[in-house]
Design an enzyme around this catalytic site. Structure first.
Site, PDB file in Angstrom:
ATOM      1  N   LYS A 165     -23.855  20.150  21.509  1.00 23.31           N
ATOM      2  CA  LYS A 165     -25.145  20.253  21.246  1.00 23.31           C
ATOM      3  C   LYS A 165     -26.380  19.930  22.238  1.00 23.31           C
ATOM      4  O   LYS A 165     -26.022  19.010  23.074  1.00 23.31           O
ATOM      5  CB  LYS A 165     -25.606  19.374  19.792  1.00 23.31           C
ATOM      6  CG  LYS A 165     -24.957  19.962  18.486  1.00 23.31           C
ATOM      7  CD  LYS A 165     -25.507  21.186  18.140  1.00 23.31           C
ATOM      8  CE  LYS A 165     -26.918  21.424  17.602  1.00 23.31           C
ATOM      9  NZ  LYS A 165     -27.193  20.448  16.561  1.00 23.31           N
TER      10      LYS A 165
ATOM     11  N   GLU B  82     -39.447  18.888  18.646  1.00 24.10           N
ATOM     12  CA  GLU B  82     -39.543  18.732  17.118  1.00 24.10           C
ATOM     13  C   GLU B  82     -40.245  17.769  16.767  1.00 24.10           C
ATOM     14  O   GLU B  82     -41.087  17.576  15.867  1.00 24.10           O
ATOM     15  CB  GLU B  82     -37.979  18.558  16.807  1.00 24.10           C
ATOM     16  CG  GLU B  82     -37.151  19.809  16.879  1.00 24.10           C
ATOM     17  CD  GLU B  82     -35.638  19.477  16.304  1.00 24.10           C
ATOM     18  OE1 GLU B  82     -35.035  20.091  15.440  1.00 24.10           O
ATOM     19  OE2 GLU B  82     -35.025  18.208  16.819  1.00 24.10           O
TER      20      GLU B  82
ATOM     21  N   SER C 247     -26.206  15.370  20.501  1.00 19.17           N
ATOM     22  CA  SER C 247     -25.738  14.820  19.426  1.00 19.17           C
ATOM     23  C   SER C 247     -24.917  13.969  19.399  1.00 19.17           C
ATOM     24  O   SER C 247     -23.961  13.943  20.303  1.00 19.17           O
ATOM     25  CB  SER C 247     -25.134  16.227  18.506  1.00 19.17           C
ATOM     26  OG  SER C 247     -24.290  15.785  17.536  1.00 19.17           O
TER      27      SER C 247
ATOM     28  N   HIS D 194     -44.896  37.540  11.218  1.00 18.46           N
ATOM     29  CA  HIS D 194     -43.952  37.512   9.921  1.00 18.46           C
ATOM     30  C   HIS D 194     -42.640  36.913  10.603  1.00 18.46           C
ATOM     31  O   HIS D 194     -41.559  37.115   9.983  1.00 18.46           O
ATOM     32  CB  HIS D 194     -44.068  38.359   9.068  1.00 18.46           C
ATOM     33  CG  HIS D 194     -45.354  39.099   8.766  1.00 18.46           C
ATOM     34  ND1 HIS D 194     -45.678  38.438   7.441  1.00 18.46           N
ATOM     35  CD2 HIS D 194     -46.169  39.845   9.257  1.00 18.46           C
ATOM     36  CE1 HIS D 194     -46.897  39.345   7.396  1.00 18.46           C
ATOM     37  NE2 HIS D 194     -46.984  40.085   8.459  1.00 18.46           N
TER      38      HIS D 194
END
Ligand code: ARG
Length: 457
Positions: free
Chosen positions: A282, A289, A276, A155
């Site tokens: 970043k 992804e 970024s 979880h």
């Protein structure tokens, strides 16, 4: 010159022709189409449809066409409606009217089914090769990262301590199943449709067993109606691909999470990270992804093909032309995702101290309950008593391991000084020594068996 112009008095409407035209995607069947045609030329010569001299001319022209495909020199013509038409047109250009004999006894229906199966079998070989690369990367990680403990999560909550190698091997298990599924799919794909004609079988004496051997099929289809309509192999391919992509997406998601500042368990190599355009600090895990996202696109391809096939009447229908793009697209996607995943795994760096720091003594509450079980307390009660100790430690603002023995004894007199021994993460992991458990002995066994299974597949 159309392959089927005889009965028509007018040209096909140009937009209808555009709809009909499969060349924009089935050009990729060029090589297998020619290889299938060479075998077919041999088969119709054996059936005395071609003389030895005729088949020699046809085969040498087909070999030239094959070379044209391989070198990228094949010239398509605007009149080619699909790859089969293009090859036959070119054959006739090279061989003259005798080229017109090649299609005797054959239909594009059995031809395309044969070509497509050959293409899928080759694609499976390439995919499995790349998949093995990912498995090797996981195996190497598991070996190198031996002895590193981190929280195991359920979880997404800290659950029990596990070894990082155990985590890598867990993902390897799923991918080994994927390899097996692709191999099974290849067996199911290796059934030859050629010789089924349009739908009823061919009326010439074609040796289909010979064709199967020539083209690398282990079996010959047993029913011509089914043979021209069956696209189960394409669906199975897309299903195997969807599960593989799903497994890659789960691994990708874990790596994304573990590379956040909040976790900080791993850092991805710059070669697999992006920046970024606005925020200079970043470092994003875009390749992971996209791996997570592509699993969605791939399973959409599976459901798309299933929807096309559903409810089709007997034998070939033009709907079946829609089978190729999803398969090509999915194979292309996986052939990018797999090497990227292998690269990410083999170049990422791990932060064992961060993993260690995330281990919370409360994660040993189950071990505490097991301690009570060893003292004769029924597990259900032991679970409750351990929970009370967790609550008490929270009330006192101390770690579960820092709770004084007197506090434990106030919860139940069976607690003794040896309760302190429970609060040792290595000891906890070592005690999970069943087959498949996270103990170092079992993890080492998993790894050595993994290499054997990988080599024997
Ligand atoms: N381009 C077609 C396909 O991909 C080839 C088979 C055409 N057969 C036919 N009867 N029109 O399915």
């Amino acid at each position: 010159m159309k392959l089927w112009g005889g009965r028509f008095s007018s040209e096909l409407d140009s937009q209808a022709a555009q709809l009909n035209n499969s060349l924009p995607f089935d050009y990729r069947l060029g090589e297998v189409d020619v290889i299938g045609s060479i075998a077919w030329a041999k088969a119709i010569q054996k059936a005395n449809i071609l003389t030895g001299a005729e088949s020699e001319v046809i085969i040498s022209c087909l070999e030239r066409i094959l070379a044209e495909f391989r070198s990228g020199e094949f010239d398509f013509s605007p009149s080619d409606e699909d790859i089969h038409t293009a090859v036959e047109r070119r054959l006739t250009e090279l061989a003259g009217p005798v080229g017109g004999k090649l299609h005797t006894g054959r239909s594009r229906n059995d031809q395309v089914a044969t070509d497509f199966r050959m293409w899928v079998m080759q694609a499976i070989d390439s995919l499995v090769g790349q998949l093995v690369g990912v498995l090797q990367a996981l195996g190497k990680r598991a070996e190198e990262d031996m002895g590193v403990l981190l929280p195991g999560y359920t979880h997404t909550q800290r659950a029990q301590p596990i070894y990082l190698s155990h985590f890598w091997m867990g993902h390897a298990e799923a991918l080994l199943r994927d390899r097996e599924r692709f191999q099974t799919c290849k067996v199911h794909t290796g059934v030859l449709p050629l010789g089924s004609g349009a739908l009823a079988g061919t009326s010439f004496e074609i040796d289909r067993e010979f064709l199967a051997v020539e083209l690398g099929f282990a079996q010959v289809s047993r029913n011509s109606l089914d043979a021209v309509a069956d696209r189960d192999f394409a669906v199975e391919f897309l299903f195997a691909a969807s599960l593989l992509a799903l497994h890659l997406s789960r691994l990708a998601d874990a790596l994304i999470l573990y590379s956040t500042a909040e976790f900080g368990f791993i850092e991805m190599a710059d070669a697999y990270s992006t920046g970024s355009s606005l925020m200079p600090q970043k470092k994003n895990a875009d390749p992971m992804e996209l791996t997570r996202a592509k699993a969605g696109t791939i399973l959409g391809r599976l459901t798309g093909l299933l929807a096309v096939l559903k409810g089709l009447p007997s034998a070939y229908d033009k709907d079946l032309q829609e089978d190729k793009q999803p398969v090509f697209d999915v194979a292309d996607t996986l052939l990018v995702l797999l090497p990227v995943m292998a690269g990410v795994l083999s170049t990422l760096s791990i932060r064992p101290q961060k993993m260690r720091a995330a281990l919370d003594p409360a994660m040993l509450a189950t071990d505490l309950a097991d301690y009570l079980v060893h003292k004769g307390i029924p597990f259900r009660e032991a679970h409750h008593l351990s929970g009370r100790a967790v609550r008490r430690s929270a009330e006192l603002g101390v770690g579960l391991n820092e709770l004084p023995v007197a506090e434990f004894q106030a919860i139940h007199p069976v607690f003794e000084n040896d309760v302190q021994e429970v609060f040792d993460f290595e000891r906890s992991a070592a005690m999970h020594g069943v087959i498949g458990g996270t103990s170092p002995t079992q993890v080492k066994k998993q790894i050595s068996e993994f290499w054997k299974r990988l080599a024997s597949g």
